[in-house]
Every structure is written in C-alpha cells, then in structure tokens.
Design a protein around this motif. Structure first.
Motif, PDB file in Angstrom:
ATOM      1  N   LYS A  37       4.024   5.734  13.586  1.00 39.35           N
ATOM      2  CA  LYS A  37       4.243   4.590  12.701  1.00 39.35           C
ATOM      3  C   LYS A  37       2.919   4.115  12.108  1.00 39.35           C
ATOM      4  CE  LYS A  37       6.448   0.048  12.466  1.00 39.35           C
ATOM      5  NZ  LYS A  37       7.203  -0.978  13.216  1.00 39.35           N
ATOM      6  N   ALA A  38       1.872   4.100  12.958  1.00 33.98           N
ATOM      7  CA  ALA A  38       0.552   3.685  12.487  1.00 33.98           C
ATOM      8  C   ALA A  38       0.026   4.661  11.438  1.00 33.98           C
ATOM      9  CB  ALA A  38      -0.409   3.591  13.657  1.00 33.98           C
ATOM     10  N   ASN A  39       0.264   5.961  11.679  1.00 29.76           N
ATOM     11  CA  ASN A  39      -0.175   6.971  10.714  1.00 29.76           C
ATOM     12  C   ASN A  39       0.560   6.833   9.391  1.00 29.76           C
ATOM     13  OD1 ASN A  39      -1.963   8.054  12.556  1.00 29.76           O
ATOM     14  ND2 ASN A  39      -0.550   9.645  13.263  1.00 29.76           N
ATOM     15  N   ASP A  40       1.871   6.579   9.481  1.00 24.75           N
ATOM     16  CA  ASP A  40       2.668   6.395   8.264  1.00 24.75           C
ATOM     17  C   ASP A  40       2.182   5.184   7.474  1.00 24.75           C
ATOM     18  OD1 ASP A  40       4.173   8.580   8.900  1.00 24.75           O
ATOM     19  OD2 ASP A  40       5.862   7.441   9.731  1.00 24.75           O
ATOM     20  N   THR A  41       1.849   4.119   8.204  1.00 26.62           N
ATOM     21  CA  THR A  41       1.360   2.908   7.548  1.00 26.62           C
ATOM     22  C   THR A  41       0.028   3.160   6.855  1.00 26.62           C
ATOM     23  OG1 THR A  41       2.462   1.503   9.185  1.00 26.62           O
ATOM     24  CG2 THR A  41       0.680   0.506   7.907  1.00 26.62           C
ATOM     25  N   GLU A  42      -0.832   3.927   7.526  1.00 22.96           N
ATOM     26  CA  GLU A  42      -2.134   4.245   6.949  1.00 22.96           C
ATOM     27  C   GLU A  42      -1.991   5.085   5.683  1.00 22.96           C
ATOM     28  OE1 GLU A  42      -6.319   6.506   8.190  1.00 22.96           O
ATOM     29  OE2 GLU A  42      -4.766   6.133   9.694  1.00 22.96           O
ATOM     30  N   GLU A  43      -1.081   6.074   5.738  1.00 20.75           N
ATOM     31  CA  GLU A  43      -0.864   6.928   4.575  1.00 20.75           C
ATOM     32  C   GLU A  43      -0.281   6.128   3.416  1.00 20.75           C
ATOM     33  OE1 GLU A  43      -1.736  10.092   3.984  1.00 20.75           O
ATOM     34  OE2 GLU A  43      -2.822   9.868   5.877  1.00 20.75           O
ATOM     35  N   ALA A  44       0.657   5.237   3.743  1.00 22.98           N
ATOM     36  CA  ALA A  44       1.266   4.404   2.703  1.00 22.98           C
ATOM     37  C   ALA A  44       0.219   3.503   2.052  1.00 22.98           C
ATOM     38  CB  ALA A  44       2.392   3.563   3.296  1.00 22.98           C
ATOM     39  N   THR A  45      -0.699   2.995   2.846  1.00 23.39           N
ATOM     40  CA  THR A  45      -1.777   2.141   2.322  1.00 23.39           C
ATOM     41  C   THR A  45      -2.670   2.925   1.369  1.00 23.39           C
ATOM     42  OG1 THR A  45      -1.763   0.791   4.340  1.00 23.39           O
ATOM     43  CG2 THR A  45      -3.736   0.686   2.949  1.00 23.39           C
ATOM     44  N   LYS A  46      -2.969   4.175   1.738  1.00 25.99           N
ATOM     45  CA  LYS A  46      -3.805   5.027   0.882  1.00 25.99           C
ATOM     46  C   LYS A  46      -3.116   5.290  -0.462  1.00 25.99           C
ATOM     47  CE  LYS A  46      -6.270   7.528   4.542  1.00 25.99           C
ATOM     48  NZ  LYS A  46      -6.468   8.875   5.157  1.00 25.99           N
ATOM     49  N   VAL A  47      -1.820   5.583  -0.392  1.00 25.78           N
ATOM     50  CA  VAL A  47      -1.062   5.858  -1.615  1.00 25.78           C
ATOM     51  C   VAL A  47      -1.015   4.622  -2.506  1.00 25.78           C
ATOM     52  CG1 VAL A  47       1.223   6.396  -2.548  1.00 25.78           C
ATOM     53  CG2 VAL A  47       0.333   7.685  -0.607  1.00 25.78           C
ATOM     54  N   LEU A  48      -0.780   3.481  -1.887  1.00 27.39           N
ATOM     55  CA  LEU A  48      -0.731   2.230  -2.658  1.00 27.39           C
ATOM     56  C   LEU A  48      -2.073   1.924  -3.303  1.00 27.39           C
ATOM     57  CD1 LEU A  48       1.436  -0.051  -0.316  1.00 27.39           C
ATOM     58  CD2 LEU A  48       2.070   0.862  -2.563  1.00 27.39           C
ATOM     59  N   ARG A  49      -3.155   2.225  -2.602  1.00 24.04           N
ATOM     60  CA  ARG A  49      -4.488   1.996  -3.185  1.00 24.04           C
ATOM     61  C   ARG A  49      -4.710   2.908  -4.384  1.00 24.04           C
ATOM     62  NH1 ARG A  49      -9.602   0.485  -3.366  1.00 24.04           N
ATOM     63  NH2 ARG A  49     -11.256   2.026  -3.568  1.00 24.04           N
ATOM     64  N   LEU A  50      -4.294   4.175  -4.254  1.00 22.96           N
ATOM     65  CA  LEU A  50      -4.433   5.108  -5.370  1.00 22.96           C
ATOM     66  C   LEU A  50      -3.643   4.624  -6.584  1.00 22.96           C
ATOM     67  CD1 LEU A  50      -4.171   8.601  -3.631  1.00 22.96           C
ATOM     68  CD2 LEU A  50      -6.200   7.572  -4.654  1.00 22.96           C
ATOM     69  N   LEU A  51      -2.392   4.219  -6.332  1.00 28.28           N
ATOM     70  CA  LEU A  51      -1.542   3.743  -7.426  1.00 28.28           C
ATOM     71  C   LEU A  51      -2.123   2.488  -8.057  1.00 28.28           C
ATOM     72  CD1 LEU A  51       2.008   4.278  -5.879  1.00 28.28           C
ATOM     73  CD2 LEU A  51       0.927   5.619  -7.695  1.00 28.28           C
ATOM     74  N   SER A  52      -2.710   1.638  -7.230  1.00 31.27           N
ATOM     75  CA  SER A  52      -3.312   0.410  -7.730  1.00 31.27           C
ATOM     76  C   SER A  52      -4.503   0.718  -8.630  1.00 31.27           C
ATOM     77  CB  SER A  52      -3.757  -0.472  -6.562  1.00 31.27           C
ATOM     78  OG  SER A  52      -4.417  -1.632  -7.035  1.00 31.27           O
ATOM     79  N   LEU A  53      -5.345   1.666  -8.208  1.00 36.89           N
ATOM     80  CA  LEU A  53      -6.509   2.038  -9.010  1.00 36.89           C
ATOM     81  C   LEU A  53      -6.090   2.652 -10.344  1.00 36.89           C
ATOM     82  CD1 LEU A  53      -8.888   3.556  -6.294  1.00 36.89           C
ATOM     83  CD2 LEU A  53      -9.284   1.473  -7.617  1.00 36.89           C
ATOM     84  N   VAL A  54      -5.127   3.568 -10.287  1.00 34.95           N
ATOM     85  CA  VAL A  54      -4.666   4.218 -11.515  1.00 34.95           C
ATOM     86  C   VAL A  54      -4.038   3.199 -12.456  1.00 34.95           C
ATOM     87  CG1 VAL A  54      -2.999   5.857 -12.458  1.00 34.95           C
ATOM     88  CG2 VAL A  54      -4.357   6.487 -10.452  1.00 34.95           C
ATOM     89  N   GLY A  55      -3.175   2.353 -11.903  1.00 28.60           N
ATOM     90  CA  GLY A  55      -2.516   1.344 -12.731  1.00 28.60           C
ATOM     91  C   GLY A  55      -3.498   0.350 -13.329  1.00 28.60           C
ATOM     92  N   ASN A  56      -4.460  -0.077 -12.522  1.00 29.82           N
ATOM     93  CA  ASN A  56      -5.446  -1.048 -12.994  1.00 29.82           C
ATOM     94  C   ASN A  56      -6.366  -0.426 -14.046  1.00 29.82           C
ATOM     95  OD1 ASN A  56      -6.411  -3.676 -12.975  1.00 29.82           O
ATOM     96  ND2 ASN A  56      -7.907  -3.287 -11.354  1.00 29.82           N
ATOM     97  N   GLY A  57      -6.748   0.825 -13.823  1.00 32.84           N
ATOM     98  CA  GLY A  57      -7.577   1.517 -14.799  1.00 32.84           C
ATOM     99  C   GLY A  57      -6.860   1.678 -16.125  1.00 32.84           C
ATOM    100  N   TYR A  58      -5.587   2.034 -16.048  1.00 28.14           N
ATOM    101  CA  TYR A  58      -4.806   2.223 -17.271  1.00 28.14           C
ATOM    102  C   TYR A  58      -4.593   0.882 -17.984  1.00 28.14           C
ATOM    103  CZ  TYR A  58      -1.319   4.051 -20.474  1.00 28.14           C
ATOM    104  OH  TYR A  58      -0.650   4.424 -21.618  1.00 28.14           O
TER     105      TYR A  58
END
Length: 225
Positions: A8-29
C-alpha cells in the motif's frame, strides 16, 4: 499484514510520483498557453529526463522558445525532438517557422519532403511546404499549399496566419486582412494574427487601428514586440 502495508505504501508512493509528473506537465502547458515562455520551459525542465526527452515535451519547450523569439534554442530543441520522435507531425509547422527565420533553406526543404512522406493529410505538413516556398520568395506557390492545409482542416489557425503573411508579401492587403481576421476569430489569443492585422493597417495608413492591433498582440505575448 506487513506485506500488505508495504504494498500500500509503495502504491501510494507511485501514485504521488505520477501526480507530480501530471502536475508539472499540466502547469508547464498552462504557462505555455499564457505565453509565459520562461516559466513554461523552467517547469518542463523539472521533469525527469526520461519524461523530458519525449517528442511531446520537447516540442512544447521548442514552441515556448519560439514565443520568446529565441530561435537558436528552439532549433536545438526541435532537432532533439525529431531525433527522439522522428515520426512526429504535430508542432512541426512551428519548427518550420524557426527554420524560415534562420534562413535554413536546405533543412526546411528536407523537413517538407519528410512530412509529406509521413502524412499528406496533416495540415502541418502542408504548412511546412508553404513555409519552404515562402523562404524561396515563391509566395503564390506557398499560398496554394497553405490553402491545401486549410482544406484539410478549416480550423487550423496557423495556416490562416501564414497565408496572411504571404498575401502581405504580395501586397494583397484585403486578402491578408481577411486571413488574419479569420485566424483571430478561430483563436482570439493568436497574437501572430493580431500582429499581422497591425501590419496591414499600417500599410493602409490606418495608424490608429495599427496601434490597437499591435497593442492587442503585445498584451497577449509581451515578447511579440
């Protein structure tokens, strides 16, 4: 139980990484869409290298550099984008404008042939061909190919703006004005077309309108001055 908690902790960490990537891409765009070029490039550059060095991200960085009138940096960025994604068509019309400004006739001709081989039904391909003939001062031929782009996609704003500049080069002010006006009706924030309208009005000695149009362009993208 411990294994489940660890998973569960690993899944949460991976989800956080994905959300950060999406946030960077969205904010950059978002910054790119607002013509905040420096901010857009800075945000995109925060992406991990395996995400940054993709055709989509590099093309957006190149576009931001174009909006900042940094054609040399845009040239390097688009060259890298084509290296990692040689079959990319989207944004290549912007790359062709970089080559046009830098007077790279051979590279622009190669790009035009390459895109026509890739996709003859993409408006971007025909815009690149149009830019290629424009650089050779063959404005009537350029206009024929730009018209083909419009036939393929009547909402492709950039084709109207390029057409406007070709008509302007031919001193056909009425048709230039019509193309630029159509571009602004499709995209009211397309500052290139407002700039074009300013140039037409200036040629017509309608200086009040020229100032208004150019002011509108600068209000959208301060680098357009």
């Amino acid at each position: 139980l411990f294994a489940k908690q660890q998973n569960k902790a690993n899944d949460t960490e991976e989800a956080t990484k994905v959300l950060r990537l999406l946030s960077l891409v969205g904010n950059g765009y978002r910054h790119l869409s607002l013509y905040r070029s420096t901010e857009a490039v800075s945000i995109f550059q925060q992406l991990p290298q395996n995400q940054y060095k993709t055709g989509w991200v590099l093309s957006k960085v190149g576009r931001a550099q174009v909006e900042a009138v940094d054609y040399q940096s845009a040239l390097s960025t688009f060259e890298l984008a084509r290296k990692v994604d040689p079959y990319r068509v989207e944004d290549m019309e912007i790359y062709s404008t970089v080559l046009w400004h830098l007077r790279k006739e051979v590279d622009l001709s190669y790009l035009a042939h390459h895109l026509l081989d890739l996709d003859r039904l993409a408006p971007q391909s025909w815009c690149v061909v149009g830019n290629c003939f424009s650089l050779q001062n063959e404005h009537d031929t350029s206009l024929r190919f730009l018209q083909r782009a419009i036939q393929l996609d009547s909402h492709f704003t950039y084709a109207y703006t390029l057409s406007g500049h070709e008509y302007l080069a031919n001193d056909d002010l009425d048709k230039a004005q019509s193309c630029f006006s159509h571009a602004t009706s499709l995209d009211p924030r397309h500052y290139n077309a407002w700039y074009g309208l300013g140039m037409v009005a200036s040629r017509q000695e309608n200086y009040k309108y020229s100032v208004n149009y150019l002011t509108r362009a600068i209000s959208i993208n301060r680098n357009s001055s």
